[in-house]
Design a protein around this motif. Structure first.
Motif: not given
Lengths: 507, 507
Positions: B251-256, B277-286
């Motif tokens: 799922e983490k890969l999917a979010s990315f 840019t201000k959006k939550d970018k946590s999906f890129l780090q997951g």
């Protein structure tokens, strides 16, 4: 691949198989359905049994040999443990105080078996934890026993039970803290154990103190034997292992990079690609072991923290920098994984285009590889990694060269974009890798500062291009310039030594 | 980042610091050199002490809360261990046979403390190993004792010492075999321990047998309490954890992937890049946590092997397939690592060129992401991953579309090659990722077969494009076609169920 092999192997060795209800059921079934067939097959199997056992034995012998050969220290370790245990056993066997099974003698045996680990660091970690935790928990347990005894016959077990419950719950939870897990987990376990043993023992306080004294001394005897044998008989230092692991990992990356350029552009070489294919390609796979070394590195760094200074490693050796290098090495290896998709792709680009980018790409790969090799050698020899700088500069020049070639290529082309994509991607990833290598060099430099590596200028570096950024200058044309710059480099080196008098520390 | 944090935290919590000779030396130095300054500073520090302690306490409380919140089962686990230990302690406290410290009662306490692990699998692994090894080593020890006693007073200790040495060395070496290390390491340890305890005990054989009986029964009592509490009070199954870990990693890969396309091409969107840019970018780090899960996965798979069937997981659940999926997930994550270099690079390519590749790239990323999400959902729900197929087909179509766009682009251009390199590299890596995703889907399909996942057709899939390879067909134009194919799909599904009657097994 490894995990599957593990599983299948363990299934084949598993003693559980003997009791496997499924295989029994299957055999029963075949018995009723085709009895003669079953008997024949069983007989065949029985006849084959000696052969099977022999094959199995040969297999195990081969494996044993391989495991021993991979790291001969494993054999030494086994002998060391056996020696420690035999010593402790015989000591108690002959000791006049000895009063049989269940006496405190067993704590020495138990300590040796549980505490003796492969590396010095791990053994010390367990010894220290065991010693401190036993002492602390013993003291607390005696206190608890004394206090609860004031509550009388009825209240004492309830109060003690309550205390044991609270302490166990708290300690067990504390094991989930990463800090405690990494460094004191074993101590917490022994703490719980000793506290509950002492507090439920039900002895009077003076008797407990006598017993505690006896137990502590036997534990210390066991621990002392372990520590002495571990440190003085062929020691295996976790720190040294970490040091070598990090250096070897960098070397593996270096081998990949040094070989990659030639391998990728091999189709361009004059026809004999078949011969090249037959070459040993293990250098292209070596980096794969680097991908999963995080856990090993972290545990070795933790163990190294417990080790006393030894050889070239002082007591405050910057182990955490090795972990940083490890992170960067893995990052680099991740890029290799992306890159290795392209090694065996059919290069579709026109030879003209490939020829244009071949030179800078090969140079970038080769020089980054050489830089890594120098870094690895510098770590191994514990010298300052000066010799890597020239290669790093060269790989930077290659990036500029690549840009120039691509500019030239895009000017003239009607190049088919699709066909050049793989080659362009390779070039692009190589550029990223070059940046990664620079980061690694940065931290290795920091390590060499903090760990006071020797500042020797290797003779080899005289054959190499100078430190200055030469960009579009042709490396062939300026042999005289090289000489001058090396002298400058030498002067810089001298002056930096003078500025920092405590830095040059010999091993 | 984590390792460094670990180290710095542990240094700050370390009790060793109290005895740190260096810090003492430093304090002595400052004492002699500037005594008043030292006193002032000490006084300041002393005054600040309550505040520091308070800050530290608050910090620890916060951390405790976080650790408990991250996985509330940790709190339950702590209480379970405390419960088991209190039960055993009190049992022995009240037991009339009880005869104090050093009696066999302690073996029950010891067993509970050492054997109770977080997951059911780990607890069973330790219980089984401990039980079998104690029994086996006890038997052998008695035999050894009997045989060596025939050698007389003088020969006995020498023969026993020799036996202990040989057995310890062999057993210690056997711990280096990967198979044994993974599954029987603890047993080997207990084997050495029990054998040396029994063989050096020096008792007569009948006395030993009595003691061994007593010890085995107390160990079994301790182990039984552990197993019962572990399995029946809020059990934590290693297999279930592995199952969820693998699903979550996918799922983490999917979010990315779902987010990457939008993120990379955001500069093209109409101007409001700042807002994005201000959006939550946590999906890129997951995905970063996926890179290092190998060790966890392997140990959980090993523990899962010991667990009895429970819930949807049968006794012969194909745990090794989870390891295969894990390998592929990590491979995919490695590509992400290469890709993530380009997220924040300045896209230099002309908007015209980017617009051409934007659509297929975004589609490829989004559809691969959706396919992964469906796979993850299928694993979580334990259903066949049919719904991922449509997305996989779509991502393949997108690859073809990309080729078409690139062909078009290369025809018209005088595009500057250097400027389009990052974009082209991203497209190329995305293509590789799509292939990776297909491999993952393949193994998940195999898992769903072998683990007899439910064959339900999700209603959601009706909204999705069909299974057939549609390449250049526009997805908007053929709603009728979709309907037909889904029916065909349903028929195929039915027939495969009939062919394979044991397959559809409900949870």
């Amino acid at each position: 691949m490894m995990p599957q092999m593990h599983l299948s192997l363990s299934l084949s060795l598993s003693p559980i198989k003997i009791f496997d209800p499924n295989s029994l059921a299957m055999e029963n079934e075949s018995k009723t359905h085709e009895k003669t067939g079953f008997i024949t097959r069983s007989w065949d199997r029985f006849k084959a049994l000696p052969g099977n056992i022999k094959a199995k034995a040969v297999e195990i012998a081969k494996k044993t040999k391989k495991i021993g050969k991979d790291d001969p220290r494993r054999i030494t370790h086994s002998l060391k443990v056996a020696l420690a245990l035999t010593l402790v056993s015989l000591f108690y066997y002959f000791k006049p105080l000895y009063d049989g099974f269940g006496s405190s003698s067993m704590w020495a045996v138990l300590t040796v078996v549980v505490v003796f680990e492969f590396t010095v660091g791990a053994t010390l970690y367990k010894c220290m934890n065991r010693g401190f935790a036993t002492f602390l928990a013993g003291t607390l347990g005696v206190g608890a026993n004394y206090l609860t005894s004031l509550l009388g016959e009825e209240g004492e077990p309830i109060a003690l039970g309550f205390l044991v419950f609270i302490l166990t719950a708290t300690c067990t939870f504390s094991r989930f803290f990463p800090t405690i897990k990494a460094r004191y987990e074993y101590g917490v376990l022994i703490f719980i154990l000793t506290f509950s043993l002492v507090s439920v023992s039900g002895y009077r306080v003076d008797k407990i103190i006598e017993l505690a004294h006896q137990r502590l001394s036997t534990i210390m005897l066991g621990a002392a034997i372990c520590m002495i044998i571990s440190i003085f008989v062929c020691p295996v230092w976790a720190g040294e292992d970490l040091h070598n692991l990090v250096a070897n990992n960098i070397e593996k990356l270096a081998s990949f990079l040094e070989g990659f350029g030639g391998e990728y552009f091999r189709v361009l070489e004059d026809g004999d690609s078949d011969m090249v294919t037959k070459k040993d390609k293990s250098f292209l796979q070596g980096y794969k072991t680097v991908l999963n070394t995080k856990t090993t590195e972290e545990s070795w760094a933790n163990f190294a923290w417990w080790e006393p200074g030894h050889g070239n490693f002082g007591f405050h050796h910057p182990w955490k920098l090795y972990l940083q290098i490890g992170v960067l090495t893995r990052k680099c290896a991740f890029h290799f994984e992306a890159l290795s998709c392209y090694i065996h792709s059919d290069i579709q680009a026109t030879p003209e285009f490939l020829r244009k980018i071949q030179e800078p790409c090969k140079k970038m790969s080769l020089e980054s590889g050489k830089a890594l090799k120098e870094l690895s050698l510098a770590i191994k020899a514990m010298t300052h990694p000066f010799s890597a700088d020239a290669h790093l500069a060269n790989s930077k020049t290659a990036i500029t060269d690549l840009k120039t070639s691509l500019e030239a290529a895009s000017g003239e082309t009607s190049t088919d974009l699709i066909k050049i994509i793989p080659a362009v991607t390779v070039a692009s990833i190589l550029t990223d890798i070059t940046k990664c290598v620079e980061e690694i060099a940065e931290v290795v430099r920091e390590l060499s500062q903090e760990a006071h590596f020797k500042r020797v200028e290797k003779i080899v570096s005289k054959e190499k291009p100078p430190l200055i950024d030469r960009r579009s200058v042709n490396p062939v044309g300026d042999g005289g310039g090289e000489h001058v710059v090396i002298e400058v480099h030498g002067v810089l080196l001298e002056s930096s030594e003078n500025e920092n008098p405590q830095a040059p520390k010999k091993g």
